[in-house]
Design a protein around this motif. Sequence first.
Motif, mmCIF file in Angstrom:
data_model
loop_
_atom_site.group_PDB
_atom_site.id
_atom_site.type_symbol
_atom_site.label_atom_id
_atom_site.label_comp_id
_atom_site.label_asym_id
_atom_site.label_seq_id
_atom_site.Cartn_x
_atom_site.Cartn_y
_atom_site.Cartn_z
ATOM 1 N N ARG A 104 50.991 15.564 52.965
ATOM 2 C CA ARG A 104 51.022 17.004 52.678
ATOM 3 C C ARG A 104 51.587 17.254 51.285
ATOM 4 O O ARG A 104 51.079 18.064 50.518
ATOM 5 C CB ARG A 104 51.902 17.719 53.702
ATOM 6 N N LEU A 105 52.658 16.527 51.004
ATOM 7 C CA LEU A 105 53.313 16.713 49.711
ATOM 8 C C LEU A 105 52.371 16.333 48.564
ATOM 9 O O LEU A 105 52.261 17.040 47.573
ATOM 10 C CB LEU A 105 54.561 15.838 49.658
ATOM 11 N N ALA A 106 51.704 15.204 48.741
ATOM 12 C CA ALA A 106 50.820 14.727 47.676
ATOM 13 C C ALA A 106 49.727 15.750 47.382
ATOM 14 O O ALA A 106 49.460 16.077 46.220
ATOM 15 C CB ALA A 106 50.203 13.391 48.056
ATOM 16 N N VAL A 107 49.124 16.267 48.454
ATOM 17 C CA VAL A 107 48.062 17.260 48.258
ATOM 18 C C VAL A 107 48.627 18.512 47.593
ATOM 19 O O VAL A 107 48.123 18.989 46.569
ATOM 20 C CB VAL A 107 47.394 17.613 49.602
ATOM 21 N N GLY A 108 49.723 19.025 48.161
ATOM 22 C CA GLY A 108 50.302 20.266 47.636
ATOM 23 C C GLY A 108 50.801 20.102 46.215
ATOM 24 O O GLY A 108 50.537 20.937 45.351
ATOM 25 N N TYR A 109 51.482 18.998 45.977
ATOM 26 C CA TYR A 109 52.060 18.787 44.647
ATOM 27 C C TYR A 109 50.955 18.547 43.618
ATOM 28 O O TYR A 109 51.012 19.049 42.503
ATOM 29 C CB TYR A 109 53.016 17.601 44.704
ATOM 30 N N GLY A 110 49.934 17.800 44.031
ATOM 31 C CA GLY A 110 48.808 17.559 43.126
ATOM 32 C C GLY A 110 48.145 18.859 42.697
ATOM 33 O O GLY A 110 47.905 19.077 41.500
ATOM 34 N N ILE A 111 47.891 19.720 43.675
ATOM 35 C CA ILE A 111 47.276 21.014 43.339
ATOM 36 C C ILE A 111 48.228 21.819 42.453
ATOM 37 O O ILE A 111 47.800 22.468 41.490
ATOM 38 C CB ILE A 111 46.920 21.788 44.620
ATOM 39 N N SER A 112 49.516 21.749 42.747
ATOM 40 C CA SER A 112 50.503 22.486 41.943
ATOM 41 C C SER A 112 50.469 22.033 40.491
ATOM 42 O O SER A 112 50.561 22.854 39.579
ATOM 43 C CB SER A 112 51.914 22.247 42.465
ATOM 44 N N LEU A 113 50.359 20.737 40.287
ATOM 45 C CA LEU A 113 50.327 20.220 38.920
ATOM 46 C C LEU A 113 49.143 20.790 38.162
ATOM 47 O O LEU A 113 49.270 21.297 37.046
ATOM 48 C CB LEU A 113 50.230 18.694 38.921
ATOM 49 N N LEU A 114 47.989 20.689 38.792
ATOM 50 C CA LEU A 114 46.763 21.169 38.158
ATOM 51 C C LEU A 114 46.859 22.655 37.828
ATOM 52 O O LEU A 114 46.629 23.075 36.688
ATOM 53 C CB LEU A 114 45.584 20.924 39.100
ATOM 54 N N LEU A 115 47.219 23.421 38.852
ATOM 55 C CA LEU A 115 47.328 24.868 38.686
ATOM 56 C C LEU A 115 48.433 25.228 37.697
ATOM 57 O O LEU A 115 48.231 26.044 36.800
ATOM 58 C CB LEU A 115 47.672 25.491 40.038
ATOM 59 N N GLY A 116 49.585 24.597 37.886
ATOM 60 C CA GLY A 116 50.767 24.959 37.108
ATOM 61 C C GLY A 116 50.588 24.692 35.626
ATOM 62 O O GLY A 116 50.922 25.527 34.790
ATOM 63 N N ILE A 117 50.041 23.520 35.309
ATOM 64 C CA ILE A 117 49.888 23.176 33.900
ATOM 65 C C ILE A 117 48.821 24.052 33.248
ATOM 66 O O ILE A 117 48.988 24.541 32.129
ATOM 67 C CB ILE A 117 49.588 21.671 33.742
ATOM 68 N N THR A 118 47.728 24.295 33.975
ATOM 69 C CA THR A 118 46.686 25.178 33.428
ATOM 70 C C THR A 118 47.238 26.579 33.206
ATOM 71 O O THR A 118 47.072 27.170 32.128
ATOM 72 C CB THR A 118 45.500 25.268 34.403
ATOM 73 N N LEU A 119 47.914 27.083 34.226
ATOM 74 C CA LEU A 119 48.494 28.420 34.131
ATOM 75 C C LEU A 119 49.483 28.483 32.960
ATOM 76 O O LEU A 119 49.465 29.418 32.162
ATOM 77 C CB LEU A 119 49.212 28.729 35.449
ATOM 78 N N GLY A 120 50.321 27.449 32.880
ATOM 79 C CA GLY A 120 51.327 27.398 31.819
ATOM 80 C C GLY A 120 50.700 27.403 30.437
ATOM 81 O O GLY A 120 51.205 28.011 29.508
ATOM 82 N N LEU A 121 49.564 26.733 30.325
ATOM 83 C CA LEU A 121 48.848 26.674 29.061
ATOM 84 C C LEU A 121 48.443 28.079 28.608
ATOM 85 O O LEU A 121 48.644 28.464 27.462
ATOM 86 C CB LEU A 121 47.602 25.811 29.248
ATOM 87 N N PHE A 122 47.900 28.844 29.550
ATOM 88 C CA PHE A 122 47.479 30.207 29.205
ATOM 89 C C PHE A 122 48.678 31.102 28.921
ATOM 90 O O PHE A 122 48.700 31.842 27.954
ATOM 91 C CB PHE A 122 46.626 30.803 30.324
ATOM 92 N N VAL A 123 49.683 31.011 29.797
ATOM 93 C CA VAL A 123 50.868 31.849 29.607
ATOM 94 C C VAL A 123 51.543 31.523 28.274
ATOM 95 O O VAL A 123 51.989 32.414 27.555
ATOM 96 C CB VAL A 123 51.861 31.657 30.771
ATOM 97 N N GLY A 124 51.574 30.233 27.945
ATOM 98 C CA GLY A 124 52.260 29.833 26.717
ATOM 99 C C GLY A 124 51.504 30.185 25.456
ATOM 100 O O GLY A 124 52.099 30.391 24.411
ATOM 101 N N ARG A 125 50.180 30.243 25.525
ATOM 102 C CA ARG A 125 49.393 30.430 24.313
ATOM 103 C C ARG A 125 48.956 31.867 24.074
ATOM 104 O O ARG A 125 48.743 32.268 22.940
ATOM 105 C CB ARG A 125 48.121 29.551 24.362
ATOM 106 N N ILE A 126 48.764 32.625 25.155
ATOM 107 C CA ILE A 126 48.176 33.956 24.986
ATOM 108 C C ILE A 126 49.225 35.021 25.306
ATOM 109 O O ILE A 126 49.644 35.160 26.452
ATOM 110 C CB ILE A 126 46.951 34.113 25.897
ATOM 111 N N PRO A 127 49.670 35.752 24.280
ATOM 112 C CA PRO A 127 50.771 36.704 24.461
ATOM 113 C C PRO A 127 50.529 37.714 25.593
ATOM 114 O O PRO A 127 51.457 38.008 26.347
ATOM 115 C CB PRO A 127 50.842 37.417 23.111
ATOM 116 N N ILE A 128 49.300 38.203 25.709
ATOM 117 C CA ILE A 128 49.062 39.234 26.722
ATOM 118 C C ILE A 128 49.195 38.640 28.127
ATOM 119 O O ILE A 128 49.737 39.273 29.036
ATOM 120 C CB ILE A 128 47.677 39.917 26.523
ATOM 121 N N VAL A 129 48.770 37.401 28.292
ATOM 122 C CA VAL A 129 48.929 36.721 29.586
ATOM 123 C C VAL A 129 50.410 36.470 29.866
ATOM 124 O O VAL A 129 50.895 36.622 30.983
ATOM 125 C CB VAL A 129 48.147 35.387 29.607
ATOM 126 N N GLN A 130 51.112 36.134 28.814
ATOM 127 C CA GLN A 130 52.553 35.921 28.931
ATOM 128 C C GLN A 130 53.242 37.180 29.438
ATOM 129 O O GLN A 130 54.078 37.129 30.337
ATOM 130 C CB GLN A 130 53.077 35.523 27.553
#
Lengths: 294, 255
Positions: free
Chosen positions: B61-87
């Motif tokens: 369960r952890l592997a699946v959940g954490y794996g999805i979190s990594l994918l989602l989190g890093i992608t989301l972070g990329l947008f939040v970090g780069r685009i002021p309006i998203v931030q």
Amino acid sequence: MPSLSARIAWETAAAVRAPPVPALFHTGEALKLSVQSLTKVFLHSHRESTPALRNISFDVKAGEFICLLGPSGCGKSTLLHLIAGLEKADSGRILVDNKEITGSGRDRVVIFQEPALFPWLNVMDNVSFGLDCAGVPKKDQSKKILEYLRLVGLSSFRKAYTHELSGGMKQRVALARALALEPDILLMDEPFAALDAQTRDMLHTEMQEIWQKTGTTILFVTHNVREAFVLGDRVLLLSARPGRLKKEFRCELPRPRHIEDFALVEAVREVLSDLREEVLAANKKDLDHEELAD
Amino acid sequence: MKNWLTRIGFFGLLIILWEVVARLEIWPGYIFPSFTSVLASMWYGFADGSYPLAILISLRRLAVGYGISLLLGITLGLFVGRIPIVQKTVGSVILGLQALPSVCWLPLALLWFGLSEKAIIFVVIMGAVLSISLSTADGIRNTPPLFLQAAKTMGAAGFQLYSRVILPAALPSIVSGMKLGWSFAWRSLMAGELLYYGGMASLGHLLTMGRELNDMAQVISVMLMIVLIGLLVDFLVFAPVEVRIRERWGLHTSR
Ligand SMILES: Nc1ncnc2c1ncn2[C@@H]1O[C@H](COP(=O)(O)OP(=O)(O)OP(=O)(O)O)[C@@H](O)[C@H]1O
Ligand SMILES: [Mg+2]
């Protein structure tokens, strides 16, 4: 022996001299870079602004070696960044090969005042960064990369990471990294300031050789007046902030020049007093400013 | 080395003290079991295969959940970090949601996904994804401008700037976000499993069972295992990576 003043001839600034163009074309070489009435003002958050460059104009022929001298804070780095297309000027134009630049490009590579190496890459990968971006296959790069690393005396450090290098070594990697791209215009921002005298002397000789071999157009910023005359065909003296072109010297001493050459040392002595004036003016301006602020 | 000796000595003493107090039988065994009975319980658990199975179920369960979190989190972070309006918009939502303990998502998840694996994995994701995306965004926002200028002057543009400069430069932040995310994911999973059985004998379920059977030795042995697994991953995966990155990036190690 011709007199010194014949070999290092000073002229008034291009901006003052009218018209500025003809003198540059006597050899028939093409104009590489043209900086036309460039002005740059930095705005700060607290509604103050720093004028960094004011109405600066000069032309550079293809293959010329230009040195920029000026007191600290007069806008030398800013000027290089503008030419590199990393920042936008407030007014004025920059032409490269008669075309106005619109952004950064691999034809104008900057060697920054700080080495700016990437800590996640080793020395070799740092040097190959630009070639990688351009899609040059690894196997076609390695010879060139090793050649330039050898040139800066770091081929045995090719697997090292930046945290394992000294400040001067980092700066030499940065030099190799820029040279490996073999750009048309090389913009060097006090690249040798952190080096010991021996390494610097060696690199002065190497730079002159590379330049003569490749025909690269070089803009070289330095604080060191003698260094400027060792390397430059022309030395542009900028005024205290905001930087304007104050004076221009032409240096025709035979190459390769060395920083301890008698003729050079003598010639530079005359120039030093000019520079001293500028530094004093800069400091005075700062003092006035403080008094006003008080 | 000396540190290790001190630590081992301390834990040895603690265990002896524990055993002695338990042998005095001040409290009954279902309140205060002895260390040896906890060990025995752990032994039986491994011998009959229920513990390894539970660990497997929870880690999956952890592997699946954490794996999805990594994918989602890093992608989301990329947008939040780069685009002021998203931030300004998404970024502030993420910050706000961080105040919510992730197990509070369980009722919602059960209603959305029903009594299924998806519900518990959703809780794990909600536990990990926020801190991963926040650290990623932070690292990306703090990319030294000099690195970007250097890359640009060497001809990097567009996607290359992201893949070759912005992401690597943010790596120390991303890794500390991953580490934080891991520990949040682990906690969320345990909280979720305690509240929700889902037909699987997971670690959390073993804890519940121990309570229902008044088997304190089992409760403590499962707790010990949860601690050990958490520490082990930290020790074997995150600590070495973090130390190496900090060293290479020239950041000071505080260990
Ligand atoms: N990003 C910036 N934001 C605001 N002001 C800046 C910025 N960059 C430079 N300046 C200001 O512009 C002026 C010129 O800076 P610049 O770095 O070009 O000087 P310099 O001639 O290279 O000095 P040095 O010889 O000390 O390197 C300085 O007064 C500086 O404070
Ligand atoms: Mg500078």
